[in-house]
Design an enzyme around this catalytic site. Structure first.
Site, mmCIF file in Angstrom:
data_model
loop_
_atom_site.group_PDB
_atom_site.id
_atom_site.type_symbol
_atom_site.label_atom_id
_atom_site.label_comp_id
_atom_site.label_asym_id
_atom_site.label_seq_id
_atom_site.Cartn_x
_atom_site.Cartn_y
_atom_site.Cartn_z
ATOM 1 N N LYS A 1 14.732 -15.186 87.036
ATOM 2 C CA LYS A 1 15.322 -16.339 86.354
ATOM 3 C C LYS A 1 16.575 -15.908 85.584
ATOM 4 O O LYS A 1 17.620 -16.518 85.684
ATOM 5 C CB LYS A 1 14.277 -16.951 85.412
ATOM 6 C CG LYS A 1 14.788 -18.137 84.639
ATOM 7 C CD LYS A 1 13.701 -18.772 83.785
ATOM 8 C CE LYS A 1 14.344 -19.783 82.854
ATOM 9 N NZ LYS A 1 13.402 -20.394 81.925
ATOM 10 N N GLU B 1 13.180 -4.172 85.014
ATOM 11 C CA GLU B 1 12.380 -3.713 86.158
ATOM 12 C C GLU B 1 12.981 -4.233 87.470
ATOM 13 O O GLU B 1 13.145 -3.491 88.440
ATOM 14 C CB GLU B 1 10.931 -4.230 86.044
ATOM 15 C CG GLU B 1 10.121 -3.638 84.907
ATOM 16 C CD GLU B 1 10.298 -4.395 83.592
ATOM 17 O OE1 GLU B 1 11.281 -5.163 83.453
ATOM 18 O OE2 GLU B 1 9.464 -4.207 82.703
ATOM 19 N N GLY C 1 9.531 -19.310 83.427
ATOM 20 C CA GLY C 1 9.262 -18.304 84.463
ATOM 21 C C GLY C 1 7.867 -18.444 85.058
ATOM 22 O O GLY C 1 7.681 -18.434 86.277
ATOM 23 N N ARG C 2 6.861 -18.586 84.210
ATOM 24 C CA ARG C 2 5.477 -18.631 84.721
ATOM 25 C C ARG C 2 5.134 -19.964 85.372
ATOM 26 O O ARG C 2 4.038 -20.141 85.886
ATOM 27 C CB ARG C 2 4.491 -18.283 83.599
ATOM 28 C CG ARG C 2 4.631 -19.131 82.356
ATOM 29 C CD ARG C 2 3.919 -18.510 81.162
ATOM 30 N NE ARG C 2 4.192 -19.217 79.923
ATOM 31 C CZ ARG C 2 5.251 -18.993 79.140
ATOM 32 N NH1 ARG C 2 6.146 -18.082 79.493
ATOM 33 N NH2 ARG C 2 5.420 -19.663 78.020
ATOM 34 N N GLU D 1 0.596 -15.837 78.264
ATOM 35 C CA GLU D 1 1.995 -15.893 77.840
ATOM 36 C C GLU D 1 2.290 -17.274 77.233
ATOM 37 O O GLU D 1 3.109 -17.398 76.329
ATOM 38 C CB GLU D 1 2.932 -15.614 79.024
ATOM 39 C CG GLU D 1 4.345 -15.248 78.586
ATOM 40 C CD GLU D 1 5.183 -14.658 79.714
ATOM 41 O OE1 GLU D 1 5.389 -13.429 79.738
ATOM 42 O OE2 GLU D 1 5.635 -15.428 80.577
ATOM 43 N N HIS E 1 -20.822 -6.557 91.709
ATOM 44 C CA HIS E 1 -21.216 -5.144 91.777
ATOM 45 C C HIS E 1 -20.371 -4.300 90.844
ATOM 46 O O HIS E 1 -20.285 -3.091 91.000
ATOM 47 C CB HIS E 1 -21.108 -4.647 93.227
ATOM 48 C CG HIS E 1 -22.016 -5.419 94.123
ATOM 49 N ND1 HIS E 1 -23.334 -5.087 94.301
ATOM 50 C CD2 HIS E 1 -21.820 -6.557 94.832
ATOM 51 C CE1 HIS E 1 -23.912 -5.967 95.109
ATOM 52 N NE2 HIS E 1 -23.006 -6.873 95.438
ATOM 53 N N LYS F 1 11.032 -5.487 75.060
ATOM 54 C CA LYS F 1 12.144 -5.357 76.019
ATOM 55 C C LYS F 1 13.359 -4.767 75.323
ATOM 56 O O LYS F 1 14.043 -3.893 75.853
ATOM 57 C CB LYS F 1 12.535 -6.731 76.566
ATOM 58 C CG LYS F 1 11.596 -7.319 77.569
ATOM 59 C CD LYS F 1 12.256 -8.566 78.141
ATOM 60 C CE LYS F 1 11.272 -9.475 78.815
ATOM 61 N NZ LYS F 1 11.842 -10.731 79.262
HETATM 62 O O1 F6P Z 1 8.796 -10.615 80.019
HETATM 63 C C1 F6P Z 1 8.198 -11.793 80.390
HETATM 64 C C2 F6P Z 1 9.078 -12.602 81.292
HETATM 65 O O2 F6P Z 1 10.161 -13.093 80.588
HETATM 66 C C3 F6P Z 1 8.293 -13.720 81.947
HETATM 67 O O3 F6P Z 1 8.256 -14.861 81.174
HETATM 68 C C4 F6P Z 1 9.015 -13.877 83.231
HETATM 69 O O4 F6P Z 1 8.226 -14.546 84.179
HETATM 70 C C5 F6P Z 1 9.289 -12.447 83.595
HETATM 71 O O5 F6P Z 1 9.566 -11.817 82.369
HETATM 72 C C6 F6P Z 1 10.417 -12.230 84.569
HETATM 73 O O6 F6P Z 1 11.619 -12.772 84.107
HETATM 74 P P1 F6P Z 1 12.834 -13.019 85.071
HETATM 75 O O7 F6P Z 1 12.412 -13.985 86.106
HETATM 76 O O8 F6P Z 1 13.937 -13.544 84.214
HETATM 77 O O9 F6P Z 1 13.208 -11.696 85.694
#
Ligand code: F6P
Length: 526
Positions: free
Chosen positions: A211, A217, A271-272, A357, A388, A516
């Protein structure tokens, strides 16, 4: 920005529930079932082909009446209508919350101020359709490749990964067989390295899904993939073998994403909650655009139900109210989601982000401290495997963990008869949790096995199951794209309802920002 929000514990229904909790704590599920022969019918609801049996809950009709009154007093219906109307109910970010517009029909009306959200959504969806079809037909290919794309690598994390991975696994039996979709999320490089070992660079499409397009990452993995592609095929391949999904057009430019290969969305999609948007591109590539559209239709059907059904028949509201009941009145430590279909094994992980979240907050919308427990701690695993593994704790542990059992009537593989075995196990577990096994029953069983009195005395106590451990059964005919859409929207609206009762902003996530920022600072210091 703050918004008025009532302290939940000050609401009349909350106070009545406090008193009522003492009455209910004295009752057992055995007793509740003995008193009402048709309890299973009276405590169940059905909508959009999804059946919720909540008869194994520590709840009476009065509990349900008080809980629905709580929803009314907390203004759940009003907030829901404001969300659908495009009001900026995400107050701390001053944003509309319109993921529901992503699954709208062409004639549904969704606006954020001057923006016609429905039109924008369908414009992107139609572009996605052309792109997905082009990839599947081989019209869109990798740089210098005579082959169609054989592999898609989605690079994203959190909301830009979990839903895609969950849905691709859940709907594996609906996949497009000519294409494999891989997901890469973790920053440590292992997933990317493992995927790159398996794919042909010219026939691989990377989809960078972010987003913000600033997530450490995702960008680290995306840059590593670009370097690999440039080294194996050439720099020119970036424009043909990379697509991107983001709200950040400038960053997509900087990365070298071809204008035809980028798909946007908007800041009114959290995002979620974004799997319904272009974030679902890799899902559509793996399952086909028709299945993706069917998934959207499922979400739309659940939206209609959420908007129209009375609270005591409203599936998302019932799930949320029961969750608040256990969280805030009966002292549950967490909630487990246990699907009896291994295709749904990533569903708990997806729900974890959605719940924790969204509602892991301790400050209300009006800036005051929240004084009651909020934010369901959610965990789970495919049911049979979990039996199990951790079911021992569910049955006899000191913790109190309400459970959602989820299962289709029909199996998702060709081994249909094996699925019935799974369903039998689910029934047995729900029964064992609810009704347990008394000391007298244990003793009788041990006597029938010929154990001595002394042996029985020593062993019986360890075999007692106290029961009274609640569960919901969530059933539907089969796990298809439309049903998966309904299930995801069901839980989205459940989370919404919980957040509305607690009076928190379920759509921001400030709690993840500090970590972050510190990681960025540490990175620049090395
Ligand atoms: O760190 C959490 C978050 O901001 C989530 O809300 C989001 O889904 C995820 O990181 C990834 O964010 P992006 O889509 O901006 O890379």
């Amino acid at each position: 920005m703050t918004e008025k929000s009532k302290a939940p514990e000050k609401l009349g229904a909350w106070k009545s529930l406090r008193a009522h909790q003492k009455e209910v704590s004295k009752k057992s599920l055995r007793e509740l079932f003995a008193k009402s022969r048709n309890r299973a019918d009276r405590f169940s609801a059905e909508a959009c082909g999804i059946r919720l049996d909540y008869s194994r809950h520590l709840a009476t009709r009065k509990t349900v009446r008080l809980l629905t009154r709580l929803a009314r007093e907390a203004g759940v219906g009003d907030l829901r209508d404001r969300m659908f109307a495009g009001e900026h109910i995400n107050t701390t970010e001053d944003r509309a919350v319109l993921h529901v517009a992503l699954r709208a029909g062409r004639r549904d009306r969704f606006r954020d101020g001057d923006q016609d959200c429905t039109a924008d959504v369908h414009e992107v969806l139609d572009r996605m359709e052309r792109f997905v079809k082009g990839v599947h037909s081989g019209e869109i290919r990798g740089y210098g490749s005579r082959l169609s794309f054989t592999d898609v690598v989605n690079i994203g994390i959190g909301g830009s990964d979990l839903g895609i991975e969950m849905a691709l696994k859940a709907l594996h039996h609906h996949r497009v067989r000519s294409i494999r979709v891989h997901t890469v999320s973790n920053v440590d490089g292992t997933q990317l390295a493992d995927v790159l070992e398996q794919v042909n660079p010219r026939a691989t499409l990377f989809v960078i899904c972010s987003k913000t397009f600033t997530t450490q990452e995702t960008l680290t993995n995306a840059r590593a993939a670009r370097t690999w592609l440039a080294e194996t095929v050439g720099e020119e391949a970036v424009a043909r073998n990379f697509a991107a999904v983001s709200t950040n057009h400038e960053a997509m430019d900087d990365f070298g994403i071809h204008p035809d290969y980028r798909f946007g969305f908007w800041d009114w999609v959290g995002g979620r909650y974004s799997i319904w948007s272009a974030v679902g591109l890799s899902m559509a590539l793996g399952l086909g655009i028709d299945n993706f559209r069917a998934f959207l239709a499922g979400g739309r059907a659940m939206d209609r139900h959420f908007r129209e059904a009375p609270a005591d028949q409203n599936l998302p509201m019932l799930l949320a109210l029961l969750s608040v009941w256990y969280n805030d009145f009966l002292g549950a430590s967490s909630q487990a989601v246990l699907p009896y279909d291994a295709r749904l094994s990533r569903f708990p992980a997806f729900l974890q982000q959605l719940h924790m979240e969204s509602n892991g907050k301790s400050v209300r919308k009006d800036g005051r401290a929240l004084r009651v427990p909020s934010g369901t701690i959610l965990w789970g695993e495919a049911g049979n495997n979990a039996q199990h593994s951790f079911y021992q704790l569910l049955h006899q542990g000191t913790r109190f963990v309400p459970v959602d059992f989820i299962a289709p009537d029909e199996g998702s593989s060709r081994f249909k008869e094996q699925h019935s075995l799974g369903l039998i196990n689910m029934q047995a577990q729900a029964q064992a949790l609810a009704f347990g096994q008394t000391a007298a029953e244990v003793r009788a069983e041990l006597e029938s096995r010929g154990l001595s009195k002394k042996e029985i005395r020593a062993l019986a106590i360890h075999k007692v199951h106290r029961g009274n451990r609640p569960s919901s059964l969530i059933r539907f005919r089969r796990l298809d794209p439309e049903t998966l859409g309904k299930l995801v929207a069901l839980y989205e609206h459940k989370v919404f309802t919980e957040g509305a009762i607690w009076g928190i902003d379920s759509f921001d996530q400030w709690g993840v920002e500090l970590g972050k920022k510190l990681a960025r600072e540490l990175q620049s210091a090395v």
